[in-house]
Design a protein around this motif. Structure first.
Motif, PDB file in Angstrom:
ATOM      1  N   ALA A 235      34.976  40.826  48.424  1.00  0.00           N
ATOM      2  CA  ALA A 235      33.665  40.273  48.080  1.00  0.00           C
ATOM      3  C   ALA A 235      33.667  39.750  46.621  1.00  0.00           C
ATOM      4  CB  ALA A 235      32.554  41.276  48.325  1.00  0.00           C
ATOM      5  N   PRO A 236      32.801  38.791  46.296  1.00  0.00           N
ATOM      6  CA  PRO A 236      31.755  38.230  47.148  1.00  0.00           C
ATOM      7  C   PRO A 236      32.339  37.409  48.308  1.00  0.00           C
ATOM      8  CG  PRO A 236      31.948  36.943  45.130  1.00  0.00           C
ATOM      9  CD  PRO A 236      32.851  38.130  44.969  1.00  0.00           C
ATOM     10  N   VAL A 237      31.624  37.432  49.429  1.00  0.00           N
ATOM     11  CA  VAL A 237      32.059  36.721  50.627  1.00  0.00           C
ATOM     12  C   VAL A 237      31.398  35.343  50.654  1.00  0.00           C
ATOM     13  CG1 VAL A 237      32.018  36.762  53.151  1.00  0.00           C
ATOM     14  CG2 VAL A 237      32.172  38.918  51.879  1.00  0.00           C
TER      15      VAL A 237
ATOM     16  N   SER B  39      46.243  40.440  38.222  1.00  0.00           N
ATOM     17  CA  SER B  39      46.075  41.770  38.834  1.00  0.00           C
ATOM     18  C   SER B  39      44.602  42.171  38.856  1.00  0.00           C
ATOM     19  CB  SER B  39      46.804  42.840  38.011  1.00  0.00           C
ATOM     20  OG  SER B  39      48.168  42.581  37.946  1.00  0.00           O
ATOM     21  N   HIS B  40      44.291  43.046  39.799  1.00  0.00           N
ATOM     22  CA  HIS B  40      42.950  43.651  39.861  1.00  0.00           C
ATOM     23  C   HIS B  40      43.152  45.091  40.338  1.00  0.00           C
ATOM     24  CE1 HIS B  40      38.741  44.137  40.080  1.00  0.00           C
ATOM     25  NE2 HIS B  40      38.395  43.110  40.827  1.00  0.00           N
ATOM     26  N   PRO B  41      43.704  45.940  39.436  1.00  0.00           N
ATOM     27  CA  PRO B  41      44.150  47.258  39.903  1.00  0.00           C
ATOM     28  C   PRO B  41      43.051  48.149  40.458  1.00  0.00           C
ATOM     29  CG  PRO B  41      44.340  47.061  37.505  1.00  0.00           C
ATOM     30  CD  PRO B  41      44.042  45.703  38.020  1.00  0.00           C
TER      31      PRO B  41
ATOM     32  N   GLU C 146      34.507  36.768  32.663  1.00  0.00           N
ATOM     33  CA  GLU C 146      34.335  36.028  33.913  1.00  0.00           C
ATOM     34  C   GLU C 146      33.204  36.721  34.664  1.00  0.00           C
ATOM     35  OE1 GLU C 146      37.994  36.130  36.183  1.00  0.00           O
ATOM     36  OE2 GLU C 146      38.480  34.103  35.534  1.00  0.00           O
ATOM     37  N   PRO C 147      32.514  35.982  35.553  1.00  0.00           N
ATOM     38  CA  PRO C 147      31.398  36.607  36.276  1.00  0.00           C
ATOM     39  C   PRO C 147      31.844  37.789  37.139  1.00  0.00           C
ATOM     40  CG  PRO C 147      31.382  34.225  36.566  1.00  0.00           C
ATOM     41  CD  PRO C 147      32.680  34.566  35.897  1.00  0.00           C
ATOM     42  N   SER C 148      30.941  38.734  37.336  1.00  0.00           N
ATOM     43  CA  SER C 148      31.213  39.890  38.198  1.00  0.00           C
ATOM     44  C   SER C 148      29.893  40.504  38.629  1.00  0.00           C
ATOM     45  CB  SER C 148      32.026  40.934  37.436  1.00  0.00           C
ATOM     46  OG  SER C 148      32.076  42.152  38.153  1.00  0.00           O
TER      47      SER C 148
HETATM   48  N1   CP Z   1      35.560  42.255  44.137  1.00  0.00           N
HETATM   49  C1   CP Z   1      35.190  41.904  42.888  1.00  0.00           C
HETATM   50  O1   CP Z   1      35.976  41.971  41.934  1.00  0.00           O
HETATM   51  O2   CP Z   1      33.899  41.496  42.806  1.00  0.00           O
HETATM   52  P1   CP Z   1      33.187  40.990  41.470  1.00  0.00           P
HETATM   53  O3   CP Z   1      33.877  39.691  41.066  1.00  0.00           O
HETATM   54  O4   CP Z   1      31.741  40.789  41.831  1.00  0.00           O
HETATM   55  O5   CP Z   1      33.391  42.038  40.422  1.00  0.00           O
END
Ligand code: CP
Length: 293
Positions: A250-252, A125-127, A45-47
């Motif tokens: 974020a991103p906002v 989750s996003h630990p 997924e994008p990040s």
């Molecule tokens: N907060 C966060 O996970 O940002 P990204 O999706 O850009 O990694």
């Protein structure tokens, strides 16, 4: 710690150890690994933040990142996630950082022989985001006990909300949610409040991104209507406690979750969260790779 999959697996002692180490590292007290280590950052997924800050953390610790681009990999030919991960293990990776759209994708990875660090799973989750959020709150307040944390926005699609609710409750903070009815999640024992009723009491107000990519056609807010009901407006900002802070993973979506003029205001710690993300990910990597300092 063999894997970092969700905040459920961490005790309050584990969390505080990771925070204290990340703060030490932020103060410049760390030494790169002397043994060669390889990591693949597998992002499906994008990040921007998570991927780049893991790469920065890896470089600072002397870890070699093996490049991977899902759109130019054999995933496009039907390779399964498990086979991609087993391949990375077979060619010599010592650990994997994975972001994937499937909630709890890691349940399929039990036979993998190398550690997984979860960089975000679907709406699960996003630990490491939660840990960097906790580090940022701890830096500001020095404790979690009794802190009033208000998390507002797209709760049901948010892995950040779930991870932070689990961790903050464990650490003694009082978490409340604010969300449109369609984005509420009753699986968590948290009360929902109106933002205008809660804004003056909160020590921390965390706004969440509206996750358009997970909504299909179900969104019927205009940006302005969402902002006025669920966003950090200038008027709400003026009603916050003197010491209270504004956070956002974020991103906002500027002028939707937060008035664009507040993103870099003195109360906002949004860019400090990103800075802390590098040190927290270094702390996690050191925990995963054991005692070598
Ligand atoms: N907060 C966060 O996970 O940002 P990204 O999706 O850009 O990694």
């Amino acid at each position: 710690m063999n894997n970092l999959l969700s905040m459920h697996q961490l005790t309050d002692t584990d969390i505080m150890r990771l925070i204290e180490r990340a703060l030490e590292m932020k103060a410049g007290n760390y030494t790169p690994f002397t043994e060669t280590k390889y990591i693949a950052n597998l992002f499906f997924e994008p990040s921007t933040r998570t991927k780049a800050s893991f790469e920065m953390a890896e470089r600072r610790l002397g870890i070699t990142s093996i490049p991977f681009d899902a759109d130019h990999s054999s995933v496009t030919k039907g390779e399964s996630l498990y086979d991609t991960c087993r391949t990375m293990e077979a060619i010599g990776c010592d650990a994997l950082v994975i972001r994937h759209g499937i909630t709890e994708y890691y349940d399929e990875m039990e036979d993998l022989g190398i550690p997984i660090i979860n960089g975000g799973d679907g709406s699960g989750s996003h630990p490491t985001q939660s840990l960097l959020d906790l580090m940022t709150i701890y830096e500001q307040f020095g404790s979690f006990s009794g802190l009033k944390v208000l998390i507002a926005g797209d709760i049901s699609h948010s892995r950040v909300a779930k991870s932070n609710q689990q961790a903050l409750s464990k650490l003694g903070a009082e978490v409340r949610f604010c969300a449109p009815e369609a984005w509420q999640d009753d699986s968590m024992a948290v009360s929902y409040v109106d933002l205008d009723d809660a804004v003056e009491e909160a020590d921390v107000i965390m706004l969440l991104r509206v996750q358009h990519e997970r909504h299909g056609d179900a969104v019927d807010f205009t940006k302005k209507a969402y902002h006025m009901k669920y966003g950090m407006t200038l008027a709400r900002h003026q009603r916050m406690k003197e010491h209270a802070i504004i956070m956002h993973p974020a991103p906002v979506n500027r002028d939707v979750e937060i008035d664009g003029r507040l993103i870099e205001s003195p109360r906002s710690v949004i860019f400090e969260q990103m800075k802390n993300g590098v040190f927290m990910r270094m702390s996690v990597l050191q925990e995963i790779f054991g005692s070598e300092k």
